[in-house]
Scaffold this active site. Structure first.
Site, PDB file in Angstrom:
ATOM      1  N   HIS A  13       0.995  -1.177   0.087  1.00  0.00           N
ATOM      2  CA  HIS A  13      -0.001   0.170   0.088  1.00  0.00           C
ATOM      3  C   HIS A  13       0.822   1.399  -0.006  1.00  0.00           C
ATOM      4  O   HIS A  13       2.109   1.239   0.257  1.00  0.00           O
ATOM      5  CB  HIS A  13      -0.739  -0.056   1.140  1.00  0.00           C
ATOM      6  CG  HIS A  13      -0.284   0.131   2.566  1.00  0.00           C
ATOM      7  ND1 HIS A  13       0.286   1.191   3.061  1.00  0.00           N
ATOM      8  CD2 HIS A  13       0.044  -0.744   3.251  1.00  0.00           C
ATOM      9  CE1 HIS A  13       0.981   0.981   4.224  1.00  0.00           C
ATOM     10  NE2 HIS A  13       0.809  -0.111   4.394  1.00  0.00           N
ATOM     11  N   GLU A  93      -2.051  -6.980   7.709  1.00  0.00           N
ATOM     12  CA  GLU A  93      -0.788  -6.682   8.248  1.00  0.00           C
ATOM     13  C   GLU A  93      -0.419  -7.496   9.355  1.00  0.00           C
ATOM     14  O   GLU A  93      -1.413  -7.814  10.162  1.00  0.00           O
ATOM     15  CB  GLU A  93      -0.552  -5.259   8.479  1.00  0.00           C
ATOM     16  CG  GLU A  93       0.782  -4.737   8.855  1.00  0.00           C
ATOM     17  CD  GLU A  93       1.871  -5.029   8.163  1.00  0.00           C
ATOM     18  OE1 GLU A  93       2.388  -6.419   7.855  1.00  0.00           O
ATOM     19  OE2 GLU A  93       2.733  -4.022   7.620  1.00  0.00           O
TER      20      GLU A  93
END
Length: 196
Positions: A13, A93
């Site tokens: 990202h 994550e």
């Protein structure tokens, strides 16, 4: 492991304000900043040039806001409609537990014992209420076993590290030190890695 003949294009990202401050995000759901949006566009343009026919690719993202927005920008830059991707929670994550929201600079002072423990074994150390890289590797390996066709994946820095470790057969020490740029696309194919 990555099945033979499968190509993965992996995008971390784009930058968030927490990234810029070196603040541990983990599973805190933060948003991209303007730099992060520009990085996502750059990565989408690189993919547009590399993919050929994008319809033959699966598009898979972590469900977090910073990754889903990155995926939307990437798809738009490729010339695809927004939407059209799948979300998989196994691509979230690493969870930094009691460290989430802290900056790397403050950790030696606010949690010196745990900071030292992590420095001794960054791969296996687990924060209170969180995950180790070894934990993340288990869920990423489970996800990787389900990948049946070429894919564009948007996820996170910790996931990038363990994914490369699984595909390239790296040691725990090597995995924990891998770079995780936000303005490059990682190509994984046939047991090798390169950057676009």
């Amino acid at each position: 492991m990555l099945k033979s003949g499968i190509t993965l294009y992996y995008v971390r990202h784009g930058e968030t304000d927490w990234n810029a401050a070196r603040r541990l995000q983990g599973q805190t759901d933060t948003l991209l900043n303007d730099i992060g949006r520009a990085q996502a566009r750059r990565n989408g343009e690189a993919l547009r040039d590399a993919l050929g026919d994008p319809s033959r690719f699966d598009f898979i993202s972590s469900p977090m806001k910073r990754t889903s927005e990155t995926m939307e920008i990437v798809r738009e830059a490729i010339g695809l409609e927004r939407g059209g991707c799948r979300f998989d929670a196994r691509l979230r994550e690493i969870h930094f537990g009691h460290w989430e929201g802290r900056t790397w600079l403050e950790l030696p002072d606010v949690d010196p014992q745990e900071y030292a423990a992590r420095r001794r074994d960054a791969y296996r150390w687990r924060p209170r209420g969180g995950e180790s890289y070894a934990d993340v590797a288990e869920r990423v390996a489970e996800w990787l076993a389900t990948v049946e066709r070429d894919a564009v994946v948007v996820s996170h820095g910790g996931v990038s590290r363990v994914l490369r470790g699984l595909v390239l057969g790296l040691t725990p020490e090597e995995i924990a030190e891998l770079p995780v740029p936000q303005d490059r696309v990682l190509l994984l194919k046939d047991g090798a890695a390169s950057w676009l």
